[in-house]
Design a protein around this motif. Structure first.
Motif, PDB file in Angstrom:
ATOM      1  N   ALA A 116      45.011  47.770  37.589  1.00 14.50           N
ATOM      2  CA  ALA A 116      45.827  46.625  37.976  1.00 14.50           C
ATOM      3  C   ALA A 116      45.047  45.337  37.745  1.00 14.50           C
ATOM      4  N   ARG A 117      45.775  44.299  37.412  1.00 16.01           N
ATOM      5  CA  ARG A 117      45.168  42.970  37.282  1.00 16.01           C
ATOM      6  C   ARG A 117      45.240  42.187  38.580  1.00 16.01           C
ATOM      7  N   ARG A 118      46.331  42.346  39.305  1.00 15.30           N
ATOM      8  CA  ARG A 118      46.552  41.553  40.519  1.00 15.30           C
ATOM      9  C   ARG A 118      46.703  42.472  41.723  1.00 15.30           C
ATOM     10  N   PRO A 119      45.625  42.702  42.463  1.00 14.45           N
ATOM     11  CA  PRO A 119      45.682  43.632  43.597  1.00 14.45           C
ATOM     12  C   PRO A 119      46.693  43.242  44.667  1.00 14.45           C
ATOM     13  N   LYS A 120      46.967  41.965  44.825  1.00 16.64           N
ATOM     14  CA  LYS A 120      47.926  41.532  45.844  1.00 16.64           C
ATOM     15  C   LYS A 120      49.308  42.113  45.598  1.00 16.64           C
ATOM     16  N   ASN A 121      49.609  42.489  44.361  1.00 21.26           N
ATOM     17  CA  ASN A 121      50.935  42.997  44.016  1.00 21.26           C
ATOM     18  C   ASN A 121      51.049  44.516  44.057  1.00 21.26           C
ATOM     19  N   ILE A 122      50.024  45.206  44.531  1.00 24.56           N
ATOM     20  CA  ILE A 122      50.031  46.670  44.524  1.00 24.56           C
ATOM     21  C   ILE A 122      50.725  47.205  45.777  1.00 24.56           C
ATOM     22  N   SER A 123      51.449  48.268  45.609  1.00 23.97           N
ATOM     23  CA  SER A 123      52.159  48.915  46.714  1.00 23.97           C
ATOM     24  C   SER A 123      51.208  49.203  47.874  1.00 23.97           C
ATOM     25  N   THR A 124      51.607  48.842  49.064  1.00 23.31           N
ATOM     26  CA  THR A 124      50.784  49.123  50.244  1.00 23.31           C
ATOM     27  C   THR A 124      50.686  50.629  50.494  1.00 23.31           C
ATOM     28  N   TYR A 140      40.928  35.126  41.811  1.00 24.63           N
ATOM     29  CA  TYR A 140      42.079  34.440  42.390  1.00 24.63           C
ATOM     30  C   TYR A 140      41.986  34.503  43.913  1.00 24.63           C
ATOM     31  N   PRO A 141      42.114  33.360  44.596  1.00 24.95           N
ATOM     32  CA  PRO A 141      41.962  33.327  46.061  1.00 24.95           C
ATOM     33  C   PRO A 141      42.865  34.315  46.808  1.00 24.95           C
ATOM     34  N   ASN A 142      44.140  34.425  46.407  1.00 25.72           N
ATOM     35  CA  ASN A 142      45.044  35.357  47.103  1.00 25.72           C
ATOM     36  C   ASN A 142      44.596  36.803  46.945  1.00 25.72           C
ATOM     37  N   ASP A 143      44.105  37.157  45.744  1.00 29.03           N
ATOM     38  CA  ASP A 143      43.623  38.516  45.506  1.00 29.03           C
ATOM     39  C   ASP A 143      42.356  38.791  46.307  1.00 29.03           C
ATOM     40  N   LEU A 144      41.448  37.826  46.343  1.00 28.95           N
ATOM     41  CA  LEU A 144      40.206  37.998  47.104  1.00 28.95           C
ATOM     42  C   LEU A 144      40.493  38.158  48.597  1.00 28.95           C
ATOM     43  N   TYR A 146      43.218  39.318  49.935  1.00 25.96           N
ATOM     44  CA  TYR A 146      43.852  40.624  50.103  1.00 25.96           C
ATOM     45  C   TYR A 146      42.805  41.742  50.066  1.00 25.96           C
ATOM     46  N   ILE A 147      41.911  41.704  49.090  1.00 23.31           N
ATOM     47  CA  ILE A 147      40.881  42.724  48.939  1.00 23.31           C
ATOM     48  C   ILE A 147      39.937  42.752  50.136  1.00 23.31           C
ATOM     49  N   SER A 148      39.641  41.583  50.684  1.00 25.33           N
ATOM     50  CA  SER A 148      38.689  41.523  51.812  1.00 25.33           C
ATOM     51  C   SER A 148      39.158  42.331  53.019  1.00 25.33           C
ATOM     52  N   GLN A 149      40.462  42.562  53.138  1.00 29.63           N
ATOM     53  CA  GLN A 149      40.988  43.378  54.229  1.00 29.63           C
ATOM     54  C   GLN A 149      40.510  44.823  54.146  1.00 29.63           C
ATOM     55  N   PHE A 150      40.187  45.268  52.933  1.00 26.84           N
ATOM     56  CA  PHE A 150      39.838  46.664  52.712  1.00 26.84           C
ATOM     57  C   PHE A 150      38.343  46.895  52.536  1.00 26.84           C
ATOM     58  N   THR A 156      33.534  41.355  49.154  1.00 24.83           N
ATOM     59  CA  THR A 156      34.497  40.534  48.426  1.00 24.83           C
ATOM     60  C   THR A 156      33.836  39.311  47.812  1.00 24.83           C
ATOM     61  N   ASP A 157      32.886  38.729  48.518  1.00 22.77           N
ATOM     62  CA  ASP A 157      32.197  37.533  48.009  1.00 22.77           C
ATOM     63  C   ASP A 157      31.422  37.798  46.719  1.00 22.77           C
ATOM     64  N   LYS A 158      31.098  39.046  46.439  1.00 25.18           N
ATOM     65  CA  LYS A 158      30.372  39.398  45.213  1.00 25.18           C
ATOM     66  C   LYS A 158      31.278  39.453  43.986  1.00 25.18           C
ATOM     67  N   LEU A 159      32.564  39.654  44.180  1.00 25.83           N
ATOM     68  CA  LEU A 159      33.475  39.920  43.065  1.00 25.83           C
ATOM     69  C   LEU A 159      33.609  38.763  42.069  1.00 25.83           C
ATOM     70  N   PRO A 160      33.711  37.499  42.506  1.00 27.30           N
ATOM     71  CA  PRO A 160      33.845  36.420  41.519  1.00 27.30           C
ATOM     72  C   PRO A 160      32.584  36.235  40.659  1.00 27.30           C
ATOM     73  N   GLU A 161      31.452  36.758  41.108  1.00 27.68           N
ATOM     74  CA  GLU A 161      30.188  36.572  40.404  1.00 27.68           C
ATOM     75  C   GLU A 161      29.828  37.722  39.459  1.00 27.68           C
ATOM     76  N   LEU A 162      30.634  38.774  39.424  1.00 29.59           N
ATOM     77  CA  LEU A 162      30.319  39.918  38.569  1.00 29.59           C
ATOM     78  C   LEU A 162      30.315  39.510  37.093  1.00 29.59           C
ATOM     79  N   LYS A 163      29.354  40.035  36.360  1.00 31.95           N
ATOM     80  CA  LYS A 163      29.267  39.808  34.918  1.00 31.95           C
ATOM     81  C   LYS A 163      30.309  40.677  34.212  1.00 31.95           C
ATOM     82  N   LYS A 164      30.596  40.331  32.964  1.00 34.60           N
ATOM     83  CA  LYS A 164      31.576  41.072  32.176  1.00 34.60           C
ATOM     84  C   LYS A 164      31.175  42.543  32.087  1.00 34.60           C
TER      85      LYS A 164
END
Length: 173
Positions: A116-124, A140-144, A146-150, A156-164
């Motif tokens: 998935a590209r957008r975790p916020k849109n995944i079935s609960t 994306y702030p909304n995705d981050l 959402y992910i932080s709940q899990f 979650t704070d590490k995710l925007p900094e991940l290398k390709k």
């Protein structure tokens, strides 16, 4: 159930194919729901052939008019590896047969690997049954949020900094 999230070109499909190969060792019955033609090395069949002939080791493209029939059929099949390319697409449909399929997948001994590209849109329903989450770069702030709940804010704070092509694996089992 395994979910792989990240933006286009981050390595989701490559990791998914690696996980497919690992799972094929224990189960050789594979169905790929491929909405973006990412798994072109597998034979394509249409949904009516899949249902009529109980096929496996194939990929299909789902069209909206066949979704309910497909997920009703999938709710009773057993011992398959099922790959969903871009599972977030299916949440927009709000399909009860999709949720029933997800719930029955564990009972029916089906392994699901989804991207998935957008975790916020995944079935609960899907999120609630995850065993592993592989996270590539997410920013994306909304995705981050959402992910932080899990996985918690620290991870979650590490995710925007991940290398390709780098990811973090989270276990829920």
């Amino acid at each position: 159930m395994i979910l792989i999230i990240g933006k286009r070109g981050s390595g989701k499909t490559t990791l998914s194919k690696k996980l497919i190969n690992e799972h094929l060792i224990k189960n050789d019955k594979l169905i790929i729901i491929d909405i973006n033609n990412q798994y072109s090395s597998f034979d394509y069949v249409d949904i009516t052939s899949l249902i009529a002939k109980n096929l496996y080791n194939c990929r299909i493209v789902l069209y909206p008019e066949y979704l309910d029939a497909f997920f009703t059929y999938m709710s009773v099949i057993k011992n398959r590896i099922i790959i969903f390319d871009e599972i977030d697409f299916f949440n927009t449909i709000n399909n009860k047969s999709f949720d029933r399929f997800l719930i029955n997948s564990r009972i029916n001994n089906n392994d699901i690997i989804a991207t998935a590209r957008r975790p916020k849109n995944i079935s609960t329903t899907f999120i609630s049954q995850l065993d592993y989450l592989y996270s590539f770069k997410v920013y994306y702030p909304n995705d981050l949020k959402y992910i932080s709940q899990f996985i918690g804010q620290e991870e979650t704070d590490k995710l925007p900094e991940l290398k390709k092509y780098r990811y973090i694996k989270h276990s829920f089992i």
